[in-house]
Design a protein around this motif. Structure first.
Motif, PDB file in Angstrom:
ATOM      1  N   ARG A 167      -3.078 -10.136  -8.131  1.00  0.00           N
ATOM      2  CA  ARG A 167      -4.409  -9.571  -7.985  1.00  0.00           C
ATOM      3  C   ARG A 167      -4.378  -8.048  -7.979  1.00  0.00           C
ATOM      4  O   ARG A 167      -3.403  -7.438  -7.556  1.00  0.00           O
ATOM      5  N   SER A 168      -5.472  -7.457  -8.425  1.00  0.00           N
ATOM      6  CA  SER A 168      -5.660  -6.021  -8.301  1.00  0.00           C
ATOM      7  C   SER A 168      -5.967  -5.692  -6.840  1.00  0.00           C
ATOM      8  O   SER A 168      -6.247  -6.584  -6.025  1.00  0.00           O
ATOM      9  N   GLN A 169      -5.931  -4.398  -6.487  1.00  0.00           N
ATOM     10  CA  GLN A 169      -6.188  -4.004  -5.102  1.00  0.00           C
ATOM     11  C   GLN A 169      -7.561  -4.471  -4.619  1.00  0.00           C
ATOM     12  O   GLN A 169      -7.719  -4.877  -3.466  1.00  0.00           O
ATOM     13  N   ALA A 172      -7.253  -8.135  -3.853  1.00  0.00           N
ATOM     14  CA  ALA A 172      -6.297  -8.386  -2.777  1.00  0.00           C
ATOM     15  C   ALA A 172      -6.972  -8.248  -1.417  1.00  0.00           C
ATOM     16  O   ALA A 172      -6.551  -8.873  -0.434  1.00  0.00           O
ATOM     17  N   ALA A 173      -8.043  -7.455  -1.363  1.00  0.00           N
ATOM     18  CA  ALA A 173      -8.777  -7.265  -0.108  1.00  0.00           C
ATOM     19  C   ALA A 173      -9.527  -8.518   0.317  1.00  0.00           C
ATOM     20  O   ALA A 173      -9.965  -8.622   1.471  1.00  0.00           O
ATOM     21  N   ARG A 176      -5.416 -11.429   2.614  1.00  0.00           N
ATOM     22  CA  ARG A 176      -4.042 -10.942   2.654  1.00  0.00           C
ATOM     23  C   ARG A 176      -3.183 -11.989   3.351  1.00  0.00           C
ATOM     24  O   ARG A 176      -3.515 -12.427   4.461  1.00  0.00           O
ATOM     25  N   THR A 187       4.569 -10.103  -4.828  1.00  0.00           N
ATOM     26  CA  THR A 187       3.557  -9.340  -5.563  1.00  0.00           C
ATOM     27  C   THR A 187       4.243  -8.700  -6.768  1.00  0.00           C
ATOM     28  O   THR A 187       5.430  -8.346  -6.701  1.00  0.00           O
ATOM     29  N   ARG A 189       4.154  -5.765  -9.815  1.00  0.00           N
ATOM     30  CA  ARG A 189       3.631  -4.514 -10.340  1.00  0.00           C
ATOM     31  C   ARG A 189       4.322  -4.223 -11.660  1.00  0.00           C
ATOM     32  O   ARG A 189       5.522  -4.452 -11.801  1.00  0.00           O
ATOM     33  N   GLN A 248       4.224  -8.126   4.324  1.00  0.00           N
ATOM     34  CA  GLN A 248       3.242  -8.503   3.301  1.00  0.00           C
ATOM     35  C   GLN A 248       3.869  -9.296   2.156  1.00  0.00           C
ATOM     36  O   GLN A 248       3.167  -9.755   1.262  1.00  0.00           O
ATOM     37  N   GLN A 251       7.802  -7.077  -3.162  1.00  0.00           N
ATOM     38  CA  GLN A 251       7.243  -6.554  -4.408  1.00  0.00           C
ATOM     39  C   GLN A 251       8.281  -6.615  -5.511  1.00  0.00           C
ATOM     40  O   GLN A 251       9.421  -6.181  -5.339  1.00  0.00           O
TER      41      GLN A 251
END
Length: 259
Positions: A167-169, A172-173, A176, A187, A189, A248, A251
């Motif tokens: 997901r994009s930021q 993601a909100a 979590r 995650t 990137r 979290q 990454q």
């Protein structure tokens, strides 16, 4: 493995099909939360178009999107994997997956949606316009609304597998993962490297993620840890760097040198 995707702003409206049936969507635990967003969006868009456009961040030259939202309950529906049509979905190209990969997508892919919370590729939905940072009269912030509702649905969808969070930021909100799931959260990137310098290029980031999801579905392996996922992605020909575990999750940086 559950691959969690963002929605796309671009959507392809169905020309024919049954109207929306919330009871037929996956994750029925979200039905009441979906009803609230749907009611708020339709009520807003049935009113003054200019006010609705300003509230939704829709350009005044695209008031047809307001009208689209006003009729979303009765509009024709299609499979979500046919409705979402942005960069990620163009690169993933559900329609040309092999039969085996399409079957895997049914259980391994989910999309975070501002209107529906969570949808599966086969869920039948109408086209709509609602950004993840929108605030709706009578409802409040869309992200905050889903933050209170998505946990049980995503925990159920994930089961004992690995969460691959693409997901994009903004999206993601919506939810979590709690710290107790961190060992099972990866995650991803995508970084573009030129002359030793790395940066995120939005369009290319989305396209690369779509291609990786496609290859994971075709490959068929079901990694259970972020490190195992990194190994699979490397086997598929990508350069992957694994970050340190955190509360979290872990990454994974996919590093590419060509756009």
């Amino acid at each position: 493995m559950l691959i969690l995707l963002p929605p796309s702003e671009g959507k392809t409206a169905a020309r024919r099909g049954k109207p929306l049936d919330l009871s037929a969507l996956g994750s029925p635990v979200l039905t009441s939360a979906r009803e609230r967003v749907l009611d708020a969006l339709v009520t807003l868009c049935e009113g003054e178009p200019d006010v609705a456009a300003a509230t939704l961040g829709v350009p005044r030259t695209q008031l047809d999107l307001v009208a689209l939202n006003a009729t979303v309950r009765d509009a024709p529906t299609a499979r979500a994997d046919q409705v979402y049509s942005g960069v990620v979905y163009e690169a993933l190209d559900f329609a040309t997956l092999s039969s085996a990969a399409k079957r895997r997508a049914t259980s391994r892919v989910a999309v975070t949606s501002s209107l529906f919370g969570l949808v599966r590729p086969g869920d039948r939905i109408p086209a709509y316009r609602l950004s993840g940072d929108a605030t709706l009269p009578g409802l409040g912030g869309v992200a905050a609304h889903w933050r209170d509702a998505l946990g049980p649905a995503l925990t159920e969808a994930l089961g004992k597998g690995l969460l691959v969070d693409l997901r994009s930021q903004m999206y993601a909100a919506f939810w979590r993962p709690p710290a107790d799931l961190a060992k099972r959260v990866a995650t991803v990137r995508v970084l573009h490297e030129v002359d030793g310098s790395r940066k995120v290029v939005s369009h290319f980031n989305k396209a690369t993620k779509g291609r990786i999801v496609r290859e994971l579905l075709e490959d068929g392996r079901d990694p259970r840890t972020p490190a195992a996922l990194a190994d699979v992605v490397r086997d598929l020909g990508w350069t992957v760097e694994v970050g340190a575990p955190s509360p979290q999750g872990t990454q994974l940086d996919v590093v590419v040198s060509a756009l």
